[in-house]
Design a protein around this motif. Structure first.
Motif, PDB file in Angstrom:
ATOM      1  N   CYS A  42      11.777   7.477   1.722  1.00 14.21           N
ATOM      2  CA  CYS A  42      12.435   6.444   2.331  1.00 14.21           C
ATOM      3  C   CYS A  42      13.975   6.084   1.863  1.00 14.21           C
ATOM      4  O   CYS A  42      15.044   6.216   2.688  1.00 14.21           O
ATOM      5  N   ALA A  43      13.882   6.226   0.318  1.00 14.08           N
ATOM      6  CA  ALA A  43      15.137   6.023  -0.158  1.00 14.08           C
ATOM      7  C   ALA A  43      16.072   7.200   0.412  1.00 14.08           C
ATOM      8  O   ALA A  43      17.359   7.132   0.483  1.00 14.08           O
ATOM      9  N   GLY A  44      15.466   8.388   0.507  1.00 17.91           N
ATOM     10  CA  GLY A  44      16.244   9.573   0.984  1.00 17.91           C
ATOM     11  C   GLY A  44      16.754   9.489   2.358  1.00 17.91           C
ATOM     12  O   GLY A  44      17.899   9.824   2.710  1.00 17.91           O
ATOM     13  N   GLN A  45      16.148   8.956   3.185  1.00 18.06           N
ATOM     14  CA  GLN A  45      16.433   8.613   4.420  1.00 18.06           C
ATOM     15  C   GLN A  45      17.694   7.669   4.480  1.00 18.06           C
ATOM     16  O   GLN A  45      18.640   7.883   5.293  1.00 18.06           O
ATOM     17  N   ILE A  46      17.596   6.577   3.606  1.00 17.68           N
ATOM     18  CA  ILE A  46      18.779   5.786   3.369  1.00 17.68           C
ATOM     19  C   ILE A  46      20.108   6.448   2.793  1.00 17.68           C
ATOM     20  O   ILE A  46      21.283   6.294   3.290  1.00 17.68           O
ATOM     21  N   ALA A  47      19.698   7.350   1.918  1.00 17.57           N
ATOM     22  CA  ALA A  47      20.866   8.235   1.226  1.00 17.57           C
ATOM     23  C   ALA A  47      21.612   9.133   2.441  1.00 17.57           C
ATOM     24  O   ALA A  47      22.564   9.428   1.940  1.00 17.57           O
ATOM     25  N   GLN A  48      20.907   9.350   3.256  1.00 21.58           N
ATOM     26  CA  GLN A  48      21.417  10.566   4.304  1.00 21.58           C
ATOM     27  C   GLN A  48      22.725   9.735   5.246  1.00 21.58           C
ATOM     28  O   GLN A  48      23.334  10.427   5.625  1.00 21.58           O
ATOM     29  N   GLY A  77       0.685  -1.053   0.110  1.00 24.52           N
ATOM     30  CA  GLY A  77      -0.059   0.173   0.122  1.00 24.52           C
ATOM     31  C   GLY A  77       0.724   1.301  -0.004  1.00 24.52           C
ATOM     32  O   GLY A  77       0.317   2.271   0.111  1.00 24.52           O
ATOM     33  N   THR A  78       2.189   1.114  -0.106  1.00 16.57           N
ATOM     34  CA  THR A  78       3.160   2.214   0.008  1.00 16.57           C
ATOM     35  C   THR A  78       2.815   3.050  -1.330  1.00 16.57           C
ATOM     36  O   THR A  78       2.567   2.681  -2.503  1.00 16.57           O
ATOM     37  N   SER A  79       2.967   4.410  -1.026  1.00 18.39           N
ATOM     38  CA  SER A  79       2.821   5.183  -2.445  1.00 18.39           C
ATOM     39  C   SER A  79       4.307   5.516  -3.137  1.00 18.39           C
ATOM     40  O   SER A  79       5.223   5.244  -2.516  1.00 18.39           O
ATOM     41  N   ALA A  80       4.361   6.038  -4.291  1.00 13.38           N
ATOM     42  CA  ALA A  80       5.651   6.179  -4.890  1.00 13.38           C
ATOM     43  C   ALA A  80       6.418   7.259  -4.072  1.00 13.38           C
ATOM     44  O   ALA A  80       7.509   7.068  -3.943  1.00 13.38           O
ATOM     45  N   GLU A  81       5.563   8.266  -3.477  1.00 12.92           N
ATOM     46  CA  GLU A  81       6.238   9.454  -2.840  1.00 12.92           C
ATOM     47  C   GLU A  81       6.923   8.768  -1.646  1.00 12.92           C
ATOM     48  O   GLU A  81       8.084   9.245  -1.276  1.00 12.92           O
ATOM     49  N   GLU A  82       6.283   7.799  -0.970  1.00 10.29           N
ATOM     50  CA  GLU A  82       6.864   7.473   0.166  1.00 10.29           C
ATOM     51  C   GLU A  82       7.998   6.519   0.005  1.00 10.29           C
ATOM     52  O   GLU A  82       9.065   6.618   0.806  1.00 10.29           O
ATOM     53  N   VAL A  83       8.039   5.826  -1.553  1.00  9.71           N
ATOM     54  CA  VAL A  83       9.324   4.907  -1.657  1.00  9.71           C
ATOM     55  C   VAL A  83      10.432   5.976  -1.596  1.00  9.71           C
ATOM     56  O   VAL A  83      11.539   5.954  -1.265  1.00  9.71           O
ATOM     57  N   CYS A  84      10.205   7.221  -2.412  1.00  9.52           N
ATOM     58  CA  CYS A  84      11.276   8.342  -2.538  1.00  9.52           C
ATOM     59  C   CYS A  84      11.856   8.924  -1.160  1.00  9.52           C
ATOM     60  O   CYS A  84      13.007   8.947  -0.869  1.00  9.52           O
ATOM     61  N   GLN A  98      17.273  14.211  -0.274  1.00  5.79           N
ATOM     62  CA  GLN A  98      16.222  15.048  -0.063  1.00  5.79           C
ATOM     63  C   GLN A  98      14.889  14.224  -0.559  1.00  5.79           C
ATOM     64  O   GLN A  98      13.934  14.929  -0.713  1.00  5.79           O
ATOM     65  N   GLY A  99      15.220  13.084  -0.905  1.00  5.28           N
ATOM     66  CA  GLY A  99      13.876  12.274  -1.039  1.00  5.28           C
ATOM     67  C   GLY A  99      13.522  12.352  -2.583  1.00  5.28           C
ATOM     68  O   GLY A  99      12.221  12.120  -2.826  1.00  5.28           O
ATOM     69  N   PHE A 100      14.206  12.669  -3.406  1.00  2.78           N
ATOM     70  CA  PHE A 100      13.805  12.847  -4.936  1.00  2.78           C
ATOM     71  C   PHE A 100      13.031  13.785  -5.142  1.00  2.78           C
ATOM     72  O   PHE A 100      11.872  13.469  -5.757  1.00  2.78           O
ATOM     73  N   PRO A 101      12.920  15.118  -5.014  1.00  3.04           N
ATOM     74  CA  PRO A 101      12.059  16.122  -5.075  1.00  3.04           C
ATOM     75  C   PRO A 101      11.590  16.098  -6.540  1.00  3.04           C
ATOM     76  O   PRO A 101      10.568  16.465  -6.958  1.00  3.04           O
ATOM     77  N   ALA A 102      12.593  16.031  -7.416  1.00  3.04           N
ATOM     78  CA  ALA A 102      12.179  16.182  -8.821  1.00  3.04           C
ATOM     79  C   ALA A 102      11.235  15.264  -9.225  1.00  3.04           C
ATOM     80  O   ALA A 102      10.389  15.373 -10.209  1.00  3.04           O
ATOM     81  N   ILE A 103      11.216  13.893  -8.727  1.00  2.51           N
ATOM     82  CA  ILE A 103      10.479  12.943  -8.789  1.00  2.51           C
ATOM     83  C   ILE A 103       8.943  12.934  -8.281  1.00  2.51           C
ATOM     84  O   ILE A 103       7.841  13.406  -8.907  1.00  2.51           O
ATOM     85  N   ARG A 104       8.978  13.570  -6.741  1.00  2.00           N
ATOM     86  CA  ARG A 104       8.024  13.735  -6.029  1.00  2.00           C
ATOM     87  C   ARG A 104       7.291  15.124  -6.382  1.00  2.00           C
ATOM     88  O   ARG A 104       5.845  14.852  -6.679  1.00  2.00           O
ATOM     89  N   GLN A 105       7.784  15.948  -6.875  1.00  2.00           N
ATOM     90  CA  GLN A 105       7.011  17.303  -7.080  1.00  2.00           C
ATOM     91  C   GLN A 105       6.928  17.558  -8.468  1.00  2.00           C
ATOM     92  O   GLN A 105       5.873  18.460  -8.940  1.00  2.00           O
ATOM     93  N   HIS A 106       7.559  16.902  -9.429  1.00  2.00           N
ATOM     94  CA  HIS A 106       7.342  17.293 -10.748  1.00  2.00           C
ATOM     95  C   HIS A 106       7.002  16.154 -11.647  1.00  2.00           C
ATOM     96  O   HIS A 106       6.185  15.969 -12.391  1.00  2.00           O
ATOM     97  N   ALA A 107       7.836  15.272 -11.684  1.00  2.00           N
ATOM     98  CA  ALA A 107       7.689  14.050 -12.725  1.00  2.00           C
ATOM     99  C   ALA A 107       6.363  13.204 -12.433  1.00  2.00           C
ATOM    100  O   ALA A 107       5.576  12.945 -13.459  1.00  2.00           O
ATOM    101  N   LEU A 108       5.992  12.891 -11.134  1.00  2.00           N
ATOM    102  CA  LEU A 108       5.040  12.070 -10.767  1.00  2.00           C
ATOM    103  C   LEU A 108       3.690  12.826 -11.130  1.00  2.00           C
ATOM    104  O   LEU A 108       2.555  12.296 -11.779  1.00  2.00           O
ATOM    105  N   PRO A 109       3.556  14.255 -10.754  1.00  3.54           N
ATOM    106  CA  PRO A 109       2.418  15.010 -11.029  1.00  3.54           C
ATOM    107  C   PRO A 109       2.001  15.068 -12.432  1.00  3.54           C
ATOM    108  O   PRO A 109       0.981  14.830 -12.952  1.00  3.54           O
ATOM    109  N   GLN A 110       3.380  15.311 -13.070  1.00  6.80           N
ATOM    110  CA  GLN A 110       2.940  15.435 -14.796  1.00  6.80           C
ATOM    111  C   GLN A 110       2.629  14.065 -15.266  1.00  6.80           C
ATOM    112  O   GLN A 110       1.837  14.179 -16.165  1.00  6.80           O
TER     113      GLN A 110
END
Length: 288
Positions: free
Chosen positions: A136-142, A127-134, A175-187
């Motif tokens: 979580c990946a950001g937390q690992i990358a930190q 039930g995880t959203s695409a944004e939540e995956v991004c 930063q949790g892939f803001p380009a994906i969360r804020q721009h790519a997925l919405p488009q």
């Protein structure tokens, strides 16, 4: 019983996510027309890349993605040990890639982004959203990989970061892939809702990334002028209605001419498009 169903759940999940990651890379490189990028038409601004080479490279990373997912399942949570294990697996995957490509860097940026996202997807519940995956990946990358020393050779993105004060792939991930969360997925979702073809939605998602990303591949090849042309041109194509619009297609054609003249390939945006397609597929899979 079919051997497929005899697999342990964690192995089934690892194979599934690895398939999604490889398919995302294949879907990205085959998508056409992408400005100045390798696609079904040409090699774009790249003299050392071909569609076939990119496809072979993508397939070479399958075992790495499986191993990363299994590592995440074994650890069960974000930790320093997990971060360093997937870092080592990423370096091994890069060597496998270079062996297939004859030393050509085809997917180094994608290994970083998709490796983190495969790991994150494995850790998260159904039930995880695409944004939540991004995120979580950001937390690992930190978490810093202590095996990577300060003496390591600077990547093109890191060189650009020092020269222009721009952020690269590392910061995008942290930063949790803001380009994906804020721009790519919405488009991507917006174009799909307009009942357009899937290729149109994916091309528009790429343009949305190009409009907003400080693409260090472009910066390295063409400097700030190249970056400005890419961002403004991509924004203009979307403002004209996206790829479904005839006027927008003409603008995209002109943008590609300029990017080729500048030798400016938006490789960072391409990596993030593949990452977008991966998390989108994970979201649909988890929702089933």
């Amino acid at each position: 019983m079919n051997a497929f169903f005899q697999l342990k759940p964690q192995h089934y999940l690892a194979d599934t996510f690895a398939d999604f990651a490889v398919q995302a890379l294949l879907d990205e490189v085959r998508l056409s027309p992408k400005p100045a990028l390798v696609d079904a038409r040409s090699s774009g601004a790249h003299q050392d890349l071909t569609l076939n080479l990119m496809e072979q490279s993508a397939e070479s990373l399958r075992n790495m993605f499986v191993a990363m997912s299994l590592a995440a399942a074994q650890h069960g949570e974000i930790s320093q040990a997990l971060r360093e294990q997937i870092g080592q697996l990423g370096r091994e995957g890069e060597q496998a890639m270079l062996a297939v490509t004859g030393g050509v860097n085809t997917h180094r940026g994608a290994i970083w982004a998709l490796g983190l996202l495969v790991t994150a997807a494995t850790l998260l519940p159904q039930g995880t959203s695409a944004e939540e995956v991004c995120l979580c990946a950001g937390q690992i990358a930190q978490l810093e990989d202590r095996a990577v020393t300060a003496k390591a050779t600077l990547s093109h993105g890191q060189m650009v970061l020092h020269k222009h004060g721009k952020q690269g792939a590392k910061q995008q991930a942290q930063q949790g892939f803001p380009a994906i969360r804020q721009h790519a997925l919405p488009q991507l979702r917006h174009t799909r809702q307009r009942s357009m073809r899937e290729e149109f939605a994916r091309l528009d998602a790429l343009l949305a990334i190009m409009q907003h990303l400080d693409d260090t591949c472009v910066l390295y090849r063409a400097g700030l002028n190249g970056l400005k042309r890419m961002q403004q041109g991509a924004g203009q194509v979307l403002a004209l209605g996206g790829y479904a619009s005839l006027a927008a297609r003409r603008e995209l054609y002109l943008l590609e001419i300029d990017l080729l003249r500048l030798n400016a390939s938006p490789g960072g945006a391409a990596d993030l498009l593949a990452a977008t397609l991966f998390v989108d597929q994970v979201e649909r899979f988890q929702g089933e």
